[in-house]
Design a protein around this motif. Sequence first.
Motif, PDB file in Angstrom:
ATOM      1  N   SER A  45       0.821  -1.214   0.000  1.00  0.00           N
ATOM      2  CA  SER A  45       0.000   0.000   0.000  1.00  0.00           C
ATOM      3  C   SER A  45       0.853   1.261   0.000  1.00  0.00           C
ATOM      4  O   SER A  45       0.604   2.202  -0.765  1.00  0.00           O
ATOM      5  N   ALA A  46       1.865   1.294   0.866  1.00  0.00           N
ATOM      6  CA  ALA A  46       2.713   2.482   0.950  1.00  0.00           C
ATOM      7  C   ALA A  46       3.468   2.717  -0.346  1.00  0.00           C
ATOM      8  O   ALA A  46       3.658   3.861  -0.764  1.00  0.00           O
ATOM      9  N   GLY A  47       3.903   1.635  -0.999  1.00  0.00           N
ATOM     10  CA  GLY A  47       4.616   1.771  -2.266  1.00  0.00           C
ATOM     11  C   GLY A  47       3.737   2.387  -3.344  1.00  0.00           C
ATOM     12  O   GLY A  47       4.201   3.220  -4.133  1.00  0.00           O
ATOM     13  N   VAL A  48       2.461   2.000  -3.368  1.00  0.00           N
ATOM     14  CA  VAL A  48       1.535   2.577  -4.343  1.00  0.00           C
ATOM     15  C   VAL A  48       1.330   4.058  -4.064  1.00  0.00           C
ATOM     16  O   VAL A  48       1.415   4.895  -4.982  1.00  0.00           O
ATOM     17  N   VAL A  49       1.071   4.415  -2.807  1.00  0.00           N
ATOM     18  CA  VAL A  49       0.846   5.820  -2.452  1.00  0.00           C
ATOM     19  C   VAL A  49       2.077   6.654  -2.784  1.00  0.00           C
ATOM     20  O   VAL A  49       1.971   7.748  -3.350  1.00  0.00           O
ATOM     21  N   LYS A  50       3.240   6.131  -2.442  1.00  0.00           N
ATOM     22  CA  LYS A  50       4.490   6.860  -2.709  1.00  0.00           C
ATOM     23  C   LYS A  50       4.685   7.069  -4.201  1.00  0.00           C
ATOM     24  O   LYS A  50       5.075   8.164  -4.645  1.00  0.00           O
ATOM     25  N   HIS A  51       4.402   6.044  -4.994  1.00  0.00           N
ATOM     26  CA  HIS A  51       4.557   6.137  -6.446  1.00  0.00           C
ATOM     27  C   HIS A  51       3.595   7.175  -7.030  1.00  0.00           C
ATOM     28  O   HIS A  51       3.999   8.028  -7.841  1.00  0.00           O
ATOM     29  N   ILE A  52       2.340   7.120  -6.623  1.00  0.00           N
ATOM     30  CA  ILE A  52       1.350   8.074  -7.140  1.00  0.00           C
ATOM     31  C   ILE A  52       1.697   9.498  -6.706  1.00  0.00           C
ATOM     32  O   ILE A  52       1.608  10.441  -7.508  1.00  0.00           O
ATOM     33  N   LYS A  53       2.094   9.670  -5.466  1.00  0.00           N
ATOM     34  CA  LYS A  53       2.463  11.005  -4.981  1.00  0.00           C
ATOM     35  C   LYS A  53       3.634  11.565  -5.791  1.00  0.00           C
ATOM     36  O   LYS A  53       3.645  12.739  -6.176  1.00  0.00           O
ATOM     37  N   GLY A  89      -8.006  -4.000   6.570  1.00  0.00           N
ATOM     38  CA  GLY A  89      -6.652  -4.043   6.039  1.00  0.00           C
ATOM     39  C   GLY A  89      -5.715  -3.005   6.619  1.00  0.00           C
ATOM     40  O   GLY A  89      -4.554  -2.921   6.214  1.00  0.00           O
ATOM     41  N   GLY A  90      -6.203  -2.222   7.579  1.00  0.00           N
ATOM     42  CA  GLY A  90      -5.390  -1.138   8.121  1.00  0.00           C
ATOM     43  C   GLY A  90      -4.122  -1.589   8.822  1.00  0.00           C
ATOM     44  O   GLY A  90      -3.076  -0.939   8.707  1.00  0.00           O
ATOM     45  N   ASN A  91      -4.191  -2.705   9.553  1.00  0.00           N
ATOM     46  CA  ASN A  91      -2.996  -3.177  10.249  1.00  0.00           C
ATOM     47  C   ASN A  91      -1.874  -3.503   9.269  1.00  0.00           C
ATOM     48  O   ASN A  91      -0.714  -3.135   9.475  1.00  0.00           O
ATOM     49  N   ASP A  92      -2.209  -4.203   8.196  1.00  0.00           N
ATOM     50  CA  ASP A  92      -1.203  -4.530   7.181  1.00  0.00           C
ATOM     51  C   ASP A  92      -0.684  -3.272   6.498  1.00  0.00           C
ATOM     52  O   ASP A  92       0.499  -3.170   6.164  1.00  0.00           O
ATOM     53  N   THR A  93      -1.574  -2.293   6.288  1.00  0.00           N
ATOM     54  CA  THR A  93      -1.161  -1.053   5.643  1.00  0.00           C
ATOM     55  C   THR A  93      -0.210  -0.267   6.545  1.00  0.00           C
ATOM     56  O   THR A  93       0.776   0.313   6.070  1.00  0.00           O
ATOM     57  N   LEU A  94      -0.464  -0.250   7.844  1.00  0.00           N
ATOM     58  CA  LEU A  94       0.465   0.392   8.779  1.00  0.00           C
ATOM     59  C   LEU A  94       1.837  -0.260   8.704  1.00  0.00           C
ATOM     60  O   LEU A  94       2.868   0.427   8.711  1.00  0.00           O
ATOM     61  N   GLY A  95       1.860  -1.580   8.608  1.00  0.00           N
ATOM     62  CA  GLY A  95       3.129  -2.282   8.463  1.00  0.00           C
ATOM     63  C   GLY A  95       3.828  -1.920   7.168  1.00  0.00           C
ATOM     64  O   GLY A  95       5.054  -1.774   7.133  1.00  0.00           O
ATOM     65  N   SER A  96       3.054  -1.754   6.091  1.00  0.00           N
ATOM     66  CA  SER A  96       3.635  -1.377   4.801  1.00  0.00           C
ATOM     67  C   SER A  96       4.276   0.005   4.877  1.00  0.00           C
ATOM     68  O   SER A  96       5.382   0.218   4.365  1.00  0.00           O
ATOM     69  N   PHE A  97       3.604   0.952   5.528  1.00  0.00           N
ATOM     70  CA  PHE A  97       4.177   2.288   5.675  1.00  0.00           C
ATOM     71  C   PHE A  97       5.434   2.259   6.534  1.00  0.00           C
ATOM     72  O   PHE A  97       6.403   2.973   6.258  1.00  0.00           O
ATOM     73  N   ALA A  98       5.435   1.423   7.565  1.00  0.00           N
ATOM     74  CA  ALA A  98       6.614   1.317   8.438  1.00  0.00           C
ATOM     75  C   ALA A  98       7.810   0.760   7.677  1.00  0.00           C
ATOM     76  O   ALA A  98       8.954   1.190   7.882  1.00  0.00           O
ATOM     77  N   ARG A  99       7.558  -0.193   6.773  1.00  0.00           N
ATOM     78  CA  ARG A  99       8.649  -0.784   5.997  1.00  0.00           C
ATOM     79  C   ARG A  99       9.152   0.161   4.912  1.00  0.00           C
ATOM     80  O   ARG A  99      10.342   0.184   4.581  1.00  0.00           O
ATOM     81  N   THR A 100       8.252   0.925   4.319  1.00  0.00           N
ATOM     82  CA  THR A 100       8.589   1.758   3.169  1.00  0.00           C
ATOM     83  C   THR A 100       9.217   3.086   3.563  1.00  0.00           C
ATOM     84  O   THR A 100      10.108   3.591   2.873  1.00  0.00           O
ATOM     85  N   CYS A 101       8.750   3.654   4.665  1.00  0.00           N
ATOM     86  CA  CYS A 101       9.214   4.975   5.094  1.00  0.00           C
ATOM     87  C   CYS A 101      10.167   4.832   6.273  1.00  0.00           C
ATOM     88  O   CYS A 101       9.788   4.248   7.301  1.00  0.00           O
ATOM     89  N   PRO A 102      11.388   5.332   6.171  1.00  0.00           N
ATOM     90  CA  PRO A 102      12.387   5.137   7.213  1.00  0.00           C
ATOM     91  C   PRO A 102      12.074   5.838   8.530  1.00  0.00           C
ATOM     92  O   PRO A 102      12.533   5.403   9.582  1.00  0.00           O
ATOM     93  N   GLY A 103      11.284   6.886   8.494  1.00  0.00           N
ATOM     94  CA  GLY A 103      11.005   7.627   9.717  1.00  0.00           C
ATOM     95  C   GLY A 103       9.533   7.887   9.919  1.00  0.00           C
ATOM     96  O   GLY A 103       8.742   7.901   8.969  1.00  0.00           O
ATOM     97  N   GLN A 104       9.125   8.107  11.170  1.00  0.00           N
ATOM     98  CA  GLN A 104       7.736   8.356  11.500  1.00  0.00           C
ATOM     99  C   GLN A 104       7.205   9.603  10.797  1.00  0.00           C
ATOM    100  O   GLN A 104       6.052   9.643  10.354  1.00  0.00           O
ATOM    101  N   GLU A 105       8.047  10.615  10.664  1.00  0.00           N
ATOM    102  CA  GLU A 105       7.618  11.855  10.037  1.00  0.00           C
ATOM    103  C   GLU A 105       7.257  11.637   8.570  1.00  0.00           C
ATOM    104  O   GLU A 105       6.262  12.168   8.082  1.00  0.00           O
ATOM    105  N   GLU A 106       8.073  10.831   7.861  1.00  0.00           N
ATOM    106  CA  GLU A 106       7.782  10.544   6.457  1.00  0.00           C
ATOM    107  C   GLU A 106       6.518   9.703   6.323  1.00  0.00           C
ATOM    108  O   GLU A 106       5.700   9.932   5.430  1.00  0.00           O
TER     109      GLU A 106
END
Length: 233
Positions: A45-53, A89-106
């Motif tokens: 999920s995070a990879g898709v959002v990052k790509h679209i952004k 699916g929110g729990n898995d999406t939170l994990g995806s953001f944690a893996r994709t983004c190195p910091g909490q701020e990002e």
Amino acid sequence: MRKFFITDIHGDTKGLELLLSKAEVDWKQDQLVVGGDMINRGKDSAGVVKHIKQLTERHPGQVHALIGNHEEMMGDYIKHGDKLWLSHGGNDTLGSFARTCPGQEEQQALMEWAYSLPLYFEDEEYVYTHAGLYPEEPLEQQSREILWMTEYEFYRQPHEPLLSLTGGRPVIHGHTPVERIYFDGVRMNCDMGSNTYQVLEERSLGMVNLTEMIYHVYRQADQRLETRRIGRI
């Protein structure tokens, strides 16, 4: 300029990238609208959002992203603690953001971008939104409930009020999975059930070329690409 629409990606970065390549989008002149539900259910999920952004930032005026009900649920969780998102699916999406983004701020910035997107986009030919529109509400005053509108509710609306609302322009949307894409002259549902459709073999992601009235399909079960013509009813 060609016009493309993709919706309900649901965490499928591979499918997104393959379809962008298959469509041969010209970022200097073509237009791409993303119809929401970038997140949940898929693995990235995070990879898709990052790509679209990144696409919206690299090609301002050419790439437009909209919010879907899954981004809305994420926003309700982040801002108000509403846990409905976690059961979709929110729990898995939170994990995806944690893996994709190195910091909490990002992580926070990327999620805030996704749940702050507009409800609709319009050009001279079409109006784009996630699930539907209410004919009785002015376009710029549409309720956020349109993010949850069922296909049944939207398609029972008479043609004339919808076209009056949009100035005669068809509505391009997603939200409810379908196996084939059809156009009734007023509405076109482009959600092909990525990581969602009940029939596993039919789960797909579609890139719609509105200019040529064709769509490219990435079939997730066998990872096959197809090109089909949009049906007319």
